[in-house]
Design a protein around this motif. Structure first.
Motif, mmCIF file in Angstrom:
data_model
loop_
_atom_site.group_PDB
_atom_site.id
_atom_site.type_symbol
_atom_site.label_atom_id
_atom_site.label_comp_id
_atom_site.label_asym_id
_atom_site.label_seq_id
_atom_site.Cartn_x
_atom_site.Cartn_y
_atom_site.Cartn_z
ATOM 1 N N GLU A 119 0.853 -1.181 0.000
ATOM 2 C CA GLU A 119 0.000 0.000 0.000
ATOM 3 C C GLU A 119 0.892 1.236 0.000
ATOM 4 O OE1 GLU A 119 -2.985 0.023 3.107
ATOM 5 O OE2 GLU A 119 -2.970 -2.178 3.160
ATOM 6 N N ILE A 120 0.419 2.310 -0.630
ATOM 7 C CA ILE A 120 1.184 3.553 -0.707
ATOM 8 C C ILE A 120 0.312 4.699 -0.211
ATOM 9 C CG2 ILE A 120 2.525 5.106 -2.173
ATOM 10 C CD1 ILE A 120 2.762 2.845 -4.209
ATOM 11 N N TYR A 121 0.902 5.537 0.655
ATOM 12 C CA TYR A 121 0.217 6.722 1.152
ATOM 13 C C TYR A 121 1.117 7.940 0.941
ATOM 14 C CZ TYR A 121 -2.896 3.382 3.355
ATOM 15 O OH TYR A 121 -3.794 2.355 3.560
ATOM 16 N N ALA A 122 0.502 9.106 0.922
ATOM 17 C CA ALA A 122 1.253 10.344 0.744
ATOM 18 C C ALA A 122 0.560 11.471 1.475
ATOM 19 C CB ALA A 122 1.389 10.689 -0.743
ATOM 20 N N HIS A 123 1.311 12.504 1.783
ATOM 21 C CA HIS A 123 0.721 13.718 2.330
ATOM 22 C C HIS A 123 -0.018 14.424 1.199
ATOM 23 C CE1 HIS A 123 0.643 17.834 4.112
ATOM 24 N NE2 HIS A 123 0.559 17.157 5.251
ATOM 25 N N ARG A 124 -0.980 15.254 1.538
ATOM 26 C CA ARG A 124 -1.740 15.940 0.481
ATOM 27 C C ARG A 124 -0.856 16.868 -0.353
ATOM 28 N NH1 ARG A 124 -3.053 18.306 5.329
ATOM 29 N NH2 ARG A 124 -2.762 20.563 5.508
ATOM 30 N N VAL A 128 4.036 12.969 -6.388
ATOM 31 C CA VAL A 128 4.107 11.525 -6.641
ATOM 32 C C VAL A 128 4.047 11.259 -8.144
ATOM 33 C CG1 VAL A 128 2.953 9.312 -6.241
ATOM 34 C CG2 VAL A 128 2.941 11.056 -4.448
ATOM 35 N N GLY A 129 4.793 10.256 -8.591
ATOM 36 C CA GLY A 129 4.694 9.829 -9.988
ATOM 37 C C GLY A 129 6.001 9.959 -10.738
ATOM 38 N N SER A 130 5.974 10.764 -11.791
ATOM 39 C CA SER A 130 7.125 10.930 -12.691
ATOM 40 C C SER A 130 7.572 9.589 -13.251
ATOM 41 C CB SER A 130 8.286 11.622 -11.968
ATOM 42 O OG SER A 130 9.290 12.012 -12.886
ATOM 43 N N ILE A 131 6.605 8.842 -13.794
ATOM 44 C CA ILE A 131 6.894 7.524 -14.355
ATOM 45 C C ILE A 131 7.462 7.726 -15.747
ATOM 46 C CG2 ILE A 131 5.948 5.258 -14.934
ATOM 47 C CD1 ILE A 131 3.695 5.892 -12.899
ATOM 48 N N GLY A 209 5.407 10.773 -17.378
ATOM 49 C CA GLY A 209 6.482 11.386 -16.623
ATOM 50 C C GLY A 209 6.012 12.560 -15.781
ATOM 51 N N ASP A 210 4.698 12.818 -15.773
ATOM 52 C CA ASP A 210 4.167 13.926 -14.980
ATOM 53 C C ASP A 210 4.108 13.539 -13.508
ATOM 54 O OD1 ASP A 210 3.170 16.420 -14.463
ATOM 55 O OD2 ASP A 210 1.464 16.262 -15.834
ATOM 56 N N VAL A 211 3.962 14.557 -12.641
ATOM 57 C CA VAL A 211 3.828 14.322 -11.206
ATOM 58 C C VAL A 211 2.526 14.946 -10.717
ATOM 59 C CG1 VAL A 211 6.288 14.168 -10.724
ATOM 60 C CG2 VAL A 211 5.170 16.400 -10.672
ATOM 61 N N TRP A 212 2.016 14.407 -9.622
ATOM 62 C CA TRP A 212 0.742 14.882 -9.074
ATOM 63 C C TRP A 212 0.841 14.992 -7.560
ATOM 64 C CZ3 TRP A 212 1.202 11.113 -12.789
ATOM 65 C CH2 TRP A 212 0.669 11.408 -14.055
ATOM 66 N N LEU A 213 0.010 15.860 -6.987
ATOM 67 C CA LEU A 213 -0.092 15.960 -5.538
ATOM 68 C C LEU A 213 -0.944 14.800 -5.004
ATOM 69 C CD1 LEU A 213 -0.581 19.803 -5.001
ATOM 70 C CD2 LEU A 213 1.533 18.465 -5.006
ATOM 71 N N GLY A 214 -0.924 14.640 -3.672
ATOM 72 C CA GLY A 214 -1.514 13.466 -3.044
ATOM 73 C C GLY A 214 -2.922 13.111 -3.469
ATOM 74 N N ALA A 215 -3.856 14.084 -3.412
ATOM 75 C CA ALA A 215 -5.256 13.776 -3.709
ATOM 76 C C ALA A 215 -5.440 13.287 -5.138
ATOM 77 C CB ALA A 215 -6.130 15.007 -3.453
ATOM 78 N N ARG A 216 -4.770 13.929 -6.080
ATOM 79 C CA ARG A 216 -4.892 13.521 -7.479
ATOM 80 C C ARG A 216 -4.225 12.155 -7.690
ATOM 81 N NH1 ARG A 216 -7.709 12.650 -11.779
ATOM 82 N NH2 ARG A 216 -6.612 12.964 -13.769
ATOM 83 N N ALA A 217 -3.148 11.897 -6.975
ATOM 84 C CA ALA A 217 -2.487 10.593 -7.073
ATOM 85 C C ALA A 217 -3.410 9.472 -6.622
ATOM 86 C CB ALA A 217 -1.200 10.591 -6.256
ATOM 87 N N VAL A 218 -4.272 9.754 -5.626
ATOM 88 C CA VAL A 218 -5.267 8.760 -5.194
ATOM 89 C C VAL A 218 -6.250 8.487 -6.323
ATOM 90 C CG1 VAL A 218 -7.162 8.295 -3.597
ATOM 91 C CG2 VAL A 218 -5.080 9.394 -2.761
ATOM 92 N N GLU A 219 -6.735 9.552 -6.970
ATOM 93 C CA GLU A 219 -7.699 9.406 -8.063
ATOM 94 C C GLU A 219 -7.116 8.582 -9.208
ATOM 95 O OE1 GLU A 219 -8.702 13.343 -9.203
ATOM 96 O OE2 GLU A 219 -9.810 13.803 -7.368
ATOM 97 N N LEU A 220 -5.821 8.750 -9.472
ATOM 98 C CA LEU A 220 -5.166 8.028 -10.559
ATOM 99 C C LEU A 220 -4.802 6.601 -10.171
ATOM 100 C CD1 LEU A 220 -2.814 10.870 -11.849
ATOM 101 C CD2 LEU A 220 -4.822 9.946 -13.027
#
Length: 281
Positions: A119-124, A128-131, A209-220
């Motif tokens: 499981e992965i968690y992050a602060h808001r 996160v990302g940059s794949i 390769g884009d990055v997102w903040l916590g809430a959007r990373a959850v949606e993705l």
């Protein structure tokens, strides 16, 4: 794992008074991922540096879970893969869940490490990302000409000196590098897909390769929720103690002393800073 480490991991914590509690072991994975850490740069991650911390974390008696505290802009793909594979090997052997927590950034190789967790968690506010895959360097041909320095390079094999920083850049070398990037990108995508499975949203932007903040990373589907390490661990394991295992630093890094090749160490430090700067850090 040394005998001393095994014994230390089993010693009761101060304040337990003989009452053994469950343990959640925390491993700090902070810094640029590189096989050659610089004594002038802040923090670095590679298998040699984190092996002792990982083995100590997974060796605890009454171990309930292992938490990865990740703060990394990425770096070397091979070291990212080696560390992630070692985490999975230990998790499978001990049959304990692994949770990852992103701090400022878990991007590129940092996100590769996070995907080793169940499981992965992050602060808001975490990034996160940059794949994706990136590489950079410097070209010194103009500098050599300015000081009248002649470059002498002798090779056997037409492609032995590809992307030599002291030689003019060739289009065919850049094309070769792009193909290599493409292959590494495919491996990265495969790893994320394997680990995250149907939790991924399928968005077209996911592997750009884009990055997102916590809430959007959850949606993705890149992470499972927004929350801090202590918050989640306290809710999930209210009666467990948190035991932190930090990777050992090289002697020169602990003393803050530069390597004998000072210019090389300084250049490494600049490259480390550039890796963090891509995320405004």
């Amino acid at each position: 794992m040394s005998v001393a480490d095994k014994l230390t991991s089993r010693l009761p914590m101060i304040g337990e008074r003989g009452d053994r509690k469950d343990v959640v072991a925390v491993v700090k994975l902070h810094g640029v991922i590189t096989p050659t850490p610089s004594p002038l740069a802040r923090g670095s991650i590679n298998l040699a540096a984190v092996e002792s911390a990982l083995t100590r974390a997974f060796a605890h008696d009454r171990l309930k879970a292992v938490a990865l505290q990740i703060n990394s802009p990425g770096g070397a793909p091979t070291q990212s893969g080696l560390v992630a594979e070692r985490i999975r090997q230990l998790a499978d052997e001990k049959k304990v869940p692994v949770l990852a927590f992103a701090e400022d950034v878990a991007a590129s190789g940092g996100y590769w490490l996070a995907c080793a967790a169940d499981e992965i968690y992050a602060h808001r506010t975490s990034m996160v990302g940059s794949i994706g895959v990136v590489s950079g360097g410097f070209g010194f041909t103009g500098l050599l000409e300015r000081f009248g320095i002649e470059r002498r390079l002798h090779t056997a094999g037409a492609n032995k000196a590809r992307l030599d920083p002291f030689s003019p850049e060739k289009a065919e070398d850049v094309e070769w590098l792009k193909k290599m990037h493409g292959q590494l990108h495919e491996l990265f995508v495969d790893w994320v897909t394997e680990r995250r499975g149907d939790r991924l949203s399928g968005s077209e932007d996911l592997f750009t390769g884009d990055v997102w903040l916590g809430a959007r990373a959850v949606e993705l589907g890149l992470i499972d929720g927004v929350g801090s390490l202590r918050q989640v661990i306290t809710e999930r394991y209210p009666d467990a103690e948190i035991s932190v295992a930090e990777p050992k630093k090289a002697l020169l890094a602990r003393l803050g002393i530069g390597a004998p090749a000072a210019a090389s160490a300084l250049l490494d430090a600049v490259q480390h800073k550039a890796a963090w700067s891509r995320f405004g850090l």
